[in-house]
Enzyme design. Structure first.
Site, PDB file in Angstrom:
ATOM      1  N   VAL A  96       0.869  -1.289  -0.052  1.00  0.00           N
ATOM      2  CA  VAL A  96      -0.149   0.225  -0.114  1.00  0.00           C
ATOM      3  C   VAL A  96       0.814   1.366  -0.043  1.00  0.00           C
ATOM      4  O   VAL A  96       1.408   1.472   0.921  1.00  0.00           O
ATOM      5  CB  VAL A  96      -0.944  -0.032   1.260  1.00  0.00           C
ATOM      6  CG1 VAL A  96      -1.735   1.202   1.206  1.00  0.00           C
ATOM      7  CG2 VAL A  96      -1.668  -1.301   1.311  1.00  0.00           C
ATOM      8  N   PRO A  97       1.230   1.764  -1.250  1.00  0.00           N
ATOM      9  CA  PRO A  97       2.393   2.691  -1.331  1.00  0.00           C
ATOM     10  C   PRO A  97       2.086   4.034  -0.627  1.00  0.00           C
ATOM     11  O   PRO A  97       2.034   4.880  -1.517  1.00  0.00           O
ATOM     12  CB  PRO A  97       2.451   2.751  -2.875  1.00  0.00           C
ATOM     13  CG  PRO A  97       1.045   2.550  -3.339  1.00  0.00           C
ATOM     14  CD  PRO A  97       0.406   1.405  -2.368  1.00  0.00           C
ATOM     15  N   CYS A  98       1.920   4.328   0.722  1.00  0.00           N
ATOM     16  CA  CYS A  98       1.786   5.689   1.221  1.00  0.00           C
ATOM     17  C   CYS A  98       3.003   6.290   0.762  1.00  0.00           C
ATOM     18  O   CYS A  98       2.842   7.802   1.094  1.00  0.00           O
ATOM     19  CB  CYS A  98       1.629   5.373   2.653  1.00  0.00           C
ATOM     20  SG  CYS A  98       0.008   4.987   2.970  1.00  0.00           S
ATOM     21  N   HIS A  99       3.968   5.904   0.393  1.00  0.00           N
ATOM     22  CA  HIS A  99       5.187   6.651  -0.068  1.00  0.00           C
ATOM     23  C   HIS A  99       5.063   7.553  -1.116  1.00  0.00           C
ATOM     24  O   HIS A  99       5.593   8.736  -1.356  1.00  0.00           O
ATOM     25  CB  HIS A  99       6.624   6.009  -0.166  1.00  0.00           C
ATOM     26  CG  HIS A  99       6.463   4.897  -1.418  1.00  0.00           C
ATOM     27  ND1 HIS A  99       5.780   3.870  -1.167  1.00  0.00           N
ATOM     28  CD2 HIS A  99       6.953   5.135  -2.486  1.00  0.00           C
ATOM     29  CE1 HIS A  99       5.815   3.134  -2.044  1.00  0.00           C
ATOM     30  NE2 HIS A  99       6.454   3.986  -3.224  1.00  0.00           N
TER      31      HIS A  99
END
Length: 149
Positions: free
Chosen positions: A116-119
């Site tokens: 889950v690419p919160c970056h």
């Protein structure tokens, strides 16, 4: 608590350690058919770090959080490899444009980093924090940018 899975000649073994990793809590054999999603995730992570952007397919994620957090994380899953969105973009996309701070907090609570690419979620000035440190966030963003050209 730390969990480690070891592949042996007679099957997979799961070892559970205490928080200090000085005591073993449990050792058990596990049915390999039950961890297929874990193997898919590991394969996806290997692909991701090779710069392949077809890395996470057919993953069944169990997103544990509040209904709001899950809504944010599902929206973040839509951000393509190598692209970013602002916290405001995510807030608007989920139909709650005033929830910018809450979106940032949901990013910080994301239990499934990279997948889950919160970056990929940044502030208006391409800044913003990252649970694992700004240096890692910037590295991931730069890595993705280089691998989309």
């Amino acid at each position: 608590m730390k969990i480690e899975i070891i592949e042996t000649k007679i099957g997979l073994v799961k070892i559970i350690y205490d928080d200090t990793q000085t005591k073993i809590i449990s050792v058990m054999f596990i049915d390999s058919s039950k961890i297929k999603p874990v193997k898919n995730s590991l394969s996806g992570l290997h692909k991701y770090f090779k710069g392949q952007n077809d890395y996470f397919t057919n993953l069944d994620l169990e997103l544990k959080g509040t209904p709001f957090q899950r809504k944010v994380w599902k929206q973040i899953l839509e951000i393509p490899f190598g692209e970013t969105r602002t916290y405001s973009d995510i807030a608007m996309a989920i139909g709650n444009p005033k929830a910018v701070r809450a979106v940032a907090n949901a990013c910080g609570a994301n239990p499934i980093a990279i997948i889950v690419p919160c970056h990929r979620v940044v502030g208006k000035n391409n800044d913003g924090g990252y649970e694992y440190g700004l240096e890692k966030k910037l590295w991931l963003l730069d890595f993705e940018k280089k691998n989309t050209q």
